[in-house]
Design a protein around this motif. Structure first.
Motif, PDB file in Angstrom:
ATOM      1  N   SER A  20      16.945   2.259  -1.196  1.00 31.92           N
ATOM      2  CA  SER A  20      15.923   2.382  -2.231  1.00 31.92           C
ATOM      3  C   SER A  20      14.728   1.524  -1.824  1.00 31.92           C
ATOM      4  O   SER A  20      14.799   0.292  -1.848  1.00 31.92           O
ATOM      5  CB  SER A  20      16.525   1.895  -3.558  1.00 31.92           C
ATOM      6  OG  SER A  20      15.542   1.843  -4.542  1.00 31.92           O
ATOM      7  N   ASP A  21      13.666   2.184  -1.433  1.00 28.19           N
ATOM      8  CA  ASP A  21      12.479   1.489  -0.930  1.00 28.19           C
ATOM      9  C   ASP A  21      11.554   1.238  -2.119  1.00 28.19           C
ATOM     10  O   ASP A  21      10.992   2.166  -2.694  1.00 28.19           O
ATOM     11  CB  ASP A  21      11.829   2.396   0.132  1.00 28.19           C
ATOM     12  CG  ASP A  21      10.587   1.802   0.766  1.00 28.19           C
ATOM     13  OD1 ASP A  21      10.036   0.833   0.225  1.00 28.19           O
ATOM     14  OD2 ASP A  21      10.160   2.342   1.805  1.00 28.19           O
ATOM     15  N   GLU A  22      11.434  -0.043  -2.485  1.00 30.96           N
ATOM     16  CA  GLU A  22      10.689  -0.400  -3.705  1.00 30.96           C
ATOM     17  C   GLU A  22       9.445  -1.210  -3.377  1.00 30.96           C
ATOM     18  O   GLU A  22       8.985  -2.032  -4.172  1.00 30.96           O
ATOM     19  CB  GLU A  22      11.653  -1.125  -4.667  1.00 30.96           C
ATOM     20  CG  GLU A  22      12.870  -0.249  -4.953  1.00 30.96           C
ATOM     21  CD  GLU A  22      13.918  -0.862  -5.894  1.00 30.96           C
ATOM     22  OE1 GLU A  22      13.625  -1.861  -6.574  1.00 30.96           O
ATOM     23  OE2 GLU A  22      15.045  -0.304  -5.935  1.00 30.96           O
ATOM     24  N   VAL A  59       6.218  -8.157   0.635  1.00 32.89           N
ATOM     25  CA  VAL A  59       4.981  -8.676   0.027  1.00 32.89           C
ATOM     26  C   VAL A  59       3.742  -7.873   0.428  1.00 32.89           C
ATOM     27  O   VAL A  59       2.661  -8.121  -0.092  1.00 32.89           O
ATOM     28  CB  VAL A  59       4.775 -10.167   0.386  1.00 32.89           C
ATOM     29  CG1 VAL A  59       5.869 -11.021  -0.226  1.00 32.89           C
ATOM     30  CG2 VAL A  59       4.700 -10.377   1.899  1.00 32.89           C
ATOM     31  N   SER A  60       3.905  -6.909   1.343  1.00 32.17           N
ATOM     32  CA  SER A  60       2.732  -6.228   1.911  1.00 32.17           C
ATOM     33  C   SER A  60       1.823  -5.618   0.845  1.00 32.17           C
ATOM     34  O   SER A  60       0.615  -5.854   0.847  1.00 32.17           O
ATOM     35  CB  SER A  60       3.177  -5.120   2.865  1.00 32.17           C
ATOM     36  OG  SER A  60       3.899  -5.668   3.929  1.00 32.17           O
ATOM     37  N   LYS A  61       2.400  -4.818  -0.039  1.00 31.51           N
ATOM     38  CA  LYS A  61       1.564  -4.061  -0.979  1.00 31.51           C
ATOM     39  C   LYS A  61       1.308  -4.865  -2.255  1.00 31.51           C
ATOM     40  O   LYS A  61       0.199  -4.881  -2.770  1.00 31.51           O
ATOM     41  CB  LYS A  61       2.213  -2.728  -1.344  1.00 31.51           C
ATOM     42  CG  LYS A  61       2.842  -1.983  -0.167  1.00 31.51           C
ATOM     43  CD  LYS A  61       1.845  -1.277   0.709  1.00 31.51           C
ATOM     44  CE  LYS A  61       2.549  -0.637   1.908  1.00 31.51           C
ATOM     45  NZ  LYS A  61       1.714   0.174   2.747  1.00 31.51           N
ATOM     46  N   SER A  62       2.349  -5.530  -2.771  1.00 31.38           N
ATOM     47  CA  SER A  62       2.215  -6.204  -4.071  1.00 31.38           C
ATOM     48  C   SER A  62       1.285  -7.410  -4.007  1.00 31.38           C
ATOM     49  O   SER A  62       0.661  -7.765  -4.997  1.00 31.38           O
ATOM     50  CB  SER A  62       3.575  -6.683  -4.563  1.00 31.38           C
ATOM     51  OG  SER A  62       4.404  -5.582  -4.803  1.00 31.38           O
TER      52      SER A  62
HETATM   53  C1  LIG Z   1       7.128   3.537   1.477  1.00 35.55           C
HETATM   54  C2  LIG Z   1       6.866   2.423   2.435  1.00 35.55           C
HETATM   55  N1  LIG Z   1       7.881   1.678   2.861  1.00 35.55           N
HETATM   56  C3  LIG Z   1       7.694   0.668   3.726  1.00 35.55           C
HETATM   57  C4  LIG Z   1       6.439   0.380   4.221  1.00 35.55           C
HETATM   58  C5  LIG Z   1       6.309  -0.708   5.235  1.00 35.55           C
HETATM   59  O1  LIG Z   1       5.889  -1.920   4.695  1.00 35.55           O
HETATM   60  P1  LIG Z   1       5.572  -3.143   5.639  1.00 35.55           P
HETATM   61  O2  LIG Z   1       4.111  -3.114   5.910  1.00 35.55           O
HETATM   62  O3  LIG Z   1       5.990  -4.344   4.841  1.00 35.55           O
HETATM   63  O4  LIG Z   1       6.362  -3.006   6.886  1.00 35.55           O
HETATM   64  C6  LIG Z   1       5.353   1.124   3.814  1.00 35.55           C
HETATM   65  C7  LIG Z   1       4.010   0.852   4.364  1.00 35.55           C
HETATM   66  O5  LIG Z   1       3.135   1.675   4.380  1.00 35.55           O
HETATM   67  C8  LIG Z   1       5.564   2.172   2.890  1.00 35.55           C
HETATM   68  O6  LIG Z   1       4.552   2.931   2.464  1.00 35.55           O
END
Ligand SMILES: Cc1ncc(COP(=O)(O)O)c(C=O)c1O
Length: 397
Positions: free
Chosen positions: A203-205, A235-238
């Motif tokens: 589950s990718d949240e 933490v990338s998006k949030s």
């Molecule tokens: C659905 C999804 N999962 C994972 C990731 C990867 O995140 P990270 O940048 O932390 O590797 C992304 C990045 O675009 C994403 O859109």
């Protein structure tokens, strides 16, 4: 020169990174390209997080880190799961990685044997299928409908599961569709999964906080399948920290230990400075994320209105993330002079060349009749992009 491995020749280049590279090249040549192909908040990292990183440098956080992540960061991740998701995890079930992408890669490599099937409700995030292929598994896309907000139904899931199925992988909020599963929808999917205890669910949240429904739900909240679920977040998006490269995974101890083993032979522990910054981010609450969410919601409504005015764009209203995923097959077969549009990739190239707007074709997301439009940029640029697209598309007949 010797030949490259079969593995690499079967691997696709990341379509999103390819389009961004093309638009950067055009920008360097002096063209004003509006890049809507990348999935990246356009906000700077909040100040208190940057300060934590500066302090970490001064305090000599310059040594190798534990492979699974600093203990206090893993504890902070557990506290976050408890506080925000009502889920109890212990640090032994948490592995910190160099971005959520590495967490996904570790999990898939830990679980999938060559020849195993991995169910991917389509549209899916570009890297899922390629990561499965790197593990020599078979991606099994299950097409969802725009009319059902691109969500897989329990009946579709049940039908797709076979004795070869090893893993189901999905994101909610979803990249590329922005769809968000409700607690009830997840409960119904969990009921199917609980009948197949040998299957794992990833589950990718990662877009948890960019959610316009008012609440985030995790499929891990369904006790019957708790031991089958691996949550990936980061933490990338949030926290607007895409370049800091910190993600994490929570799952059964055996899976976490396997991920640690893989990571220990590949990258070792994630960057020390970034982990200290992530600790500040995760333990200081979500105020920055909530501020960003307000902007994303305003922009979503803006682009829905503007793209909705373009004839031929079939849109739904996404409830999270920062993407629109219009169905655009009505443009297939149309021409501008000698140029004919046969597919979504050609439509994207047409828009890059005629409108100087960079988008991504849906093919890489398992949805060849769509394009992905990221609205993580300013209202002005979005308005300009929509106007340019409208003009270029009107020239097709
Ligand atoms: C659905 C999804 N999962 C994972 C990731 C990867 O995140 P990270 O940048 O932390 O590797 C992304 C990045 O675009 C994403 O859109």
């Amino acid at each position: 020169m010797g030949s490259l491995s079969g593995r690499i020749s079967h691997l696709s280049e990341s379509e999103t990174l390819k389009m961004s590279k093309l638009s950067r090249e055009l920008n360097a040549k002096g063209f004003d390209v509006i890049n809507l192909s990348l999935g990246e908040p356009d906000f700077p990292t909040p100040t208190h997080i940057k300060e934590a990183a500066k302090k970490a440098i001064d305090e000599n956080y310059s040594y190798y880190t534990p492979v699974a992540g600093y203990q206090d960061l893993r504890e902070a991740v557990c506290a976050k799961f408890k506080r925000e998701n009502g889920l109890s995890y212990s640090p032994a079930e948490i592995i910190v990685s160099t971005g959520a992408k590495q967490s996904i890669y570790n999990a898939v490599l830990s679980i999938v044997n060559p020849g195993d099937d991995v169910i991917l409700p389509a549209p899916y995030w570009v890297s899922y299928a390629e990561i499965v292929r790197m593990a020599e598994g078979n991606p099994v896309p299950v097409k969802t409908a725009i009319g059902n907000d691109f969500k897989i139904t329990p009946a579709q899931l049940e039908k797709a599961i076979t004795p070869r199925t090893r893993l189901i992988m999905f994101s909610s909020p979803c990249n590329p569709t922005g769809s968000v599963y409700s607690a009830d929808e997840l409960k119904d999917l969990a009921a199917v999964i609980s009948m197949h205890p040998e299957i794992f669910v990833l589950s990718d949240e990662i877009y948890e906080h960019i959610n316009f429904t008012g609440s985030h739900n995790s499929i891990a909240s369904n006790d019957a399948i708790r031991g089958q679920v691996i949550i990936v977040n980061g933490v990338s998006k949030s926290f607007a920290m895409t370049g800091w490269r910190i993600g994490y995974l929570a799952g059964p101890v055996a899976v976490a230990a396997a991920c640690e083993k893989i990571q220990g032979q590949v990258t070792s522990g994630a960057s020390s400075i970034s982990q200290r910054a992530a600790l500040a981010a995760i333990s200081s609450g979500n105020a920055p994320a909530l501020e960003m969410r307000k902007s994303f919601l305003r922009r979503r409504d803006l682009v829905i209105r503007l793209l909705g005015e373009i004839p031929g764009m079939n849109l739904n209203i996404p409830q999270g993330a920062f993407y629109l995923f219009p169905e655009i097959s009505s443009f297939f077969g149309k021409r501008n002079g000698n140029e004919k549009i046969n597919n979504a990739g050609e439509l994207c190239m047409y828009l890059l060349n005629h409108a100087r707007v960079s988008l991504v074709a849906g093919d890489a997301f398992g949805a060849p009749e769509h394009i992905r439009f990221s609205y993580a940029t300013s209202d002005e640029r979005l308005t300009e992009a929509a106007a340019r697209m409208q003009k270029a598309l009107a020239e097709l007949s």
